[in-house]
Design a protein around this motif. Structure first.
Motif, PDB file in Angstrom:
ATOM      1  N   TRP A   1     -52.399   1.132  40.076  1.00 14.58           N
ATOM      2  CA  TRP A   1     -53.434   2.150  40.239  1.00 14.58           C
ATOM      3  C   TRP A   1     -54.447   1.754  41.312  1.00 14.58           C
ATOM      4  CZ3 TRP A   1     -58.486   1.646  37.498  1.00 14.58           C
ATOM      5  CH2 TRP A   1     -59.278   2.793  37.625  1.00 14.58           C
TER       6      TRP A   1
ATOM      7  N   HIS B   1     -54.040   0.652  44.060  1.00 11.58           N
ATOM      8  CA  HIS B   1     -53.585   0.861  45.435  1.00 11.58           C
ATOM      9  C   HIS B   1     -53.233   2.323  45.716  1.00 11.58           C
ATOM     10  CE1 HIS B   1     -53.977  -3.373  45.984  1.00 11.58           C
ATOM     11  NE2 HIS B   1     -53.328  -3.544  44.854  1.00 11.58           N
ATOM     12  N   LEU B   2     -53.819   3.211  44.912  1.00 12.33           N
ATOM     13  CA  LEU B   2     -53.848   4.620  45.294  1.00 12.33           C
ATOM     14  C   LEU B   2     -54.807   4.783  46.474  1.00 12.33           C
ATOM     15  CD1 LEU B   2     -54.184   6.460  41.851  1.00 12.33           C
ATOM     16  CD2 LEU B   2     -52.149   6.293  43.272  1.00 12.33           C
ATOM     17  N   THR B   3     -54.435   5.640  47.414  1.00 12.82           N
ATOM     18  CA  THR B   3     -55.315   5.884  48.559  1.00 12.82           C
ATOM     19  C   THR B   3     -56.401   6.872  48.161  1.00 12.82           C
ATOM     20  OG1 THR B   3     -53.489   5.517  50.094  1.00 12.82           O
ATOM     21  CG2 THR B   3     -55.426   6.654  50.966  1.00 12.82           C
TER      22      THR B   3
ATOM     23  N   CYS C   1     -57.567   1.954  49.875  1.00 10.57           N
ATOM     24  CA  CYS C   1     -57.148   1.825  48.471  1.00 10.57           C
ATOM     25  C   CYS C   1     -58.356   1.901  47.540  1.00 10.57           C
ATOM     26  CB  CYS C   1     -56.439   0.496  48.243  1.00 10.57           C
ATOM     27  SG  CYS C   1     -54.842   0.322  49.047  1.00 10.57           S
TER      28      CYS C   1
ATOM     29  N   GLY D   1     -61.053   7.572  40.464  1.00 15.11           N
ATOM     30  CA  GLY D   1     -59.743   6.983  40.190  1.00 15.11           C
ATOM     31  C   GLY D   1     -59.261   7.290  38.785  1.00 15.11           C
TER      32      GLY D   1
ATOM     33  N   ASP E   1     -57.663  10.714  38.474  1.00 19.36           N
ATOM     34  CA  ASP E   1     -56.238  10.781  38.826  1.00 19.36           C
ATOM     35  C   ASP E   1     -55.367  10.450  37.623  1.00 19.36           C
ATOM     36  OD1 ASP E   1     -56.728  11.454  41.482  1.00 19.36           O
ATOM     37  OD2 ASP E   1     -56.831   9.366  42.125  1.00 19.36           O
TER      38      ASP E   1
END
Length: 429
Positions: free
Chosen positions: A246, A248-250, A265, A329, A332
């Motif tokens: 998670w 390293h989600l953009t 990230c 974050g 998401d």
């Protein structure tokens, strides 16, 4: 002998032992009478399984309770000293190693600080080897009494048939490191003591789901907020949890460079390392030479000083920005997985605690879809800073349960004859 379903007598015996062990472990002490309804076994089967487990030293008496007009019923529990487990947290600032009895009561611990977050493979292997020997010696537990060593590490874990667990830890510079193989080559532990290596966020999630804030939830996400960020997803389809990268989600195109090398990230904005760096870049003054945990304490004190002292506006602004990124974050995760609960753990998440949580909740709901956001609760984890090591120790414990409380047998010296395999399959044990 196999049934029509393909299950052998051995399979049924193992399943029955597992059912009784787990119920005594999580709900005990219980009487034989109480074990029937909660396991679905007949009274005769319960008696046979209990006698079998008692003969193995796994179950012991724990007093008695009055029955309705009859003799008192004997209570049973899992014997704490019948097995030992080691849990390891290869964290961002230290390696923590703890020895537990079978009921996860801590018997010994040691911590090895990591200087400037040095993740040289040889150093970590040395810390693990020496730390395991130290806790065993302190508690006077023989290595052969261990049921296994569970290890939580950063990165993606690949389990291979020939090299064991490989660690792909891009943020720490590890590329397919054969950690299990290296430990086996240097460890004094017997070959019958297995290693269980998994992502640290997953071991944190396992602990919270078994013993912490996740108990009773069917769908949950457990977040590890430390130098970086990670998460463990638990659903009915992945009962024991699955680590998701998670962090390293953009979250921002062409944004700040992350430790993994990519741009934008979530970890580059919501991790404690990036939080402290942004505070310094904007004029904050972290204590010189301090580790991350000490520096984060200073940041929190600057943003929320004692009454009558002016707050540091830069520290407040950095914390609020971090809370917004973390909340975004989480949105998401809410939109993708629609969990019942989100739990925030890790040393940074716990340190910032209640002051941080209200803002994180607000931003998560603002960015998420309304329907799943209304159904999720966002709370702090309940198990404190030892949650990763407890979760790591659960890895060999869960395997022990799956095998019905049987230890890993020694590897055979040669191929087992077909006639012996057939007899073993029919054997009622």
């Amino acid at each position: 002998m196999a049934e029509r379903s393909g299950r052998t007598v051995r399979d049924l015996t193992r399943a029955n032992r597992t059912a009784v062990l787990q119920r005594l472990y999580f709900d005990g002490p219980l009487s034989r009478f109480e074990l029937g309804p909660v396991t679905g076994l007949s009274s005769g089967s319960v008696s046979n399984v209990v006698a079998d487990l008692a003969a193995d030293g796994l179950v012991e008496e724990a007093g008695s309770v009055d029955s309705d007009g009859g003799r008192p019923r004997t209570l049973l529990r899992v014997a704490p000293g019948s097995g030992h487990l080691i849990g390891v947290d290869v964290g961002e600032t230290r390696v923590r190693i703890e020895l537990f009895d079978l009921t996860l009561t801590e018997l010994a611990r040691t911590e090895r600080p990591l200087t400037q977050q040095r993740y040289e493979v040889e150093d970590i292997v040395g810390h693990l080897r020496d730390g395991v020997a130290e806790v065993l010696a302190e508690a006077r537990v023989a290595p052969e009494h261990l049921l296994g060593v569970g290890i939580g590490v950063p990165g993606i874990i690949e389990h291979t048939p020939d090299r064991g667990a490989l660690v792909h830890g891009q943020t720490i510079g590890w590329d397919a490191v054969p950690l299990e193989q290296l430990l086996r080559a240097t460890s004094p532990l017997p070959v019958t003591v297995p290693y269980f290596i998994d992502n640290g966020a997953k071991t944190l999630g396992q602990a919270e789901m078994w013993f912490g804030g996740g108990r009773g939830a069917r769908n949950a996400v457990v977040v590890l907020f430390g130098s970086g960020v990670g998460a463990c997803l638990v659903t009915p389809e992945v009962e024991h949890g699955r680590a998701v990268e998670w962090g390293h989600l953009t979250v921002r195109v062409r944004g700040r460079r992350c430790r993994c090398g990519a741009l934008g990230c979530l970890e580059a904005y919501a991790g404690a390392e990036s939080l402290l760096r942004r505070w310094h870049e904007q004029g904050g003054r972290p204590p010189e030479g301090a580790d991350e945990e000490t520096a984060l304490t200073a940041l929190l004190a600057a943003a929320h000083p004692p009454e009558g002292t002016a707050a540091d506006p830069v520290a407040l602004a950095v914390l609020e920005e971090t809370a917004e990124y973390l909340g975004a974050g989480l949105s998401d995760l809410i939109n993708l997985f629609q969990p019942e609960r989100i739990l925030i753990g890790g040393w940074a998440g716990l340190q910032l605690g209640a002051r941080f949580l209200t803002a994180v909740r607000r931003h998560a709901r603002a960015y998420a879809l309304r329907h799943p956001a209304e159904k999720v609760t966002v709370e702090l984890g309940r198990l404190g800073p030892d949650a990763v090591t407890v979760g790591a120790a659960i890895l060999p414990l869960a395997d022990f349960f799956t095998r019905g409380g049987r230890r890993v047998p020694p590897a055979p010296e040669g191929p087992t004859p077909a006639w012996r395999t057939a007899l073993e399959e029919r054997a009622p044990h």
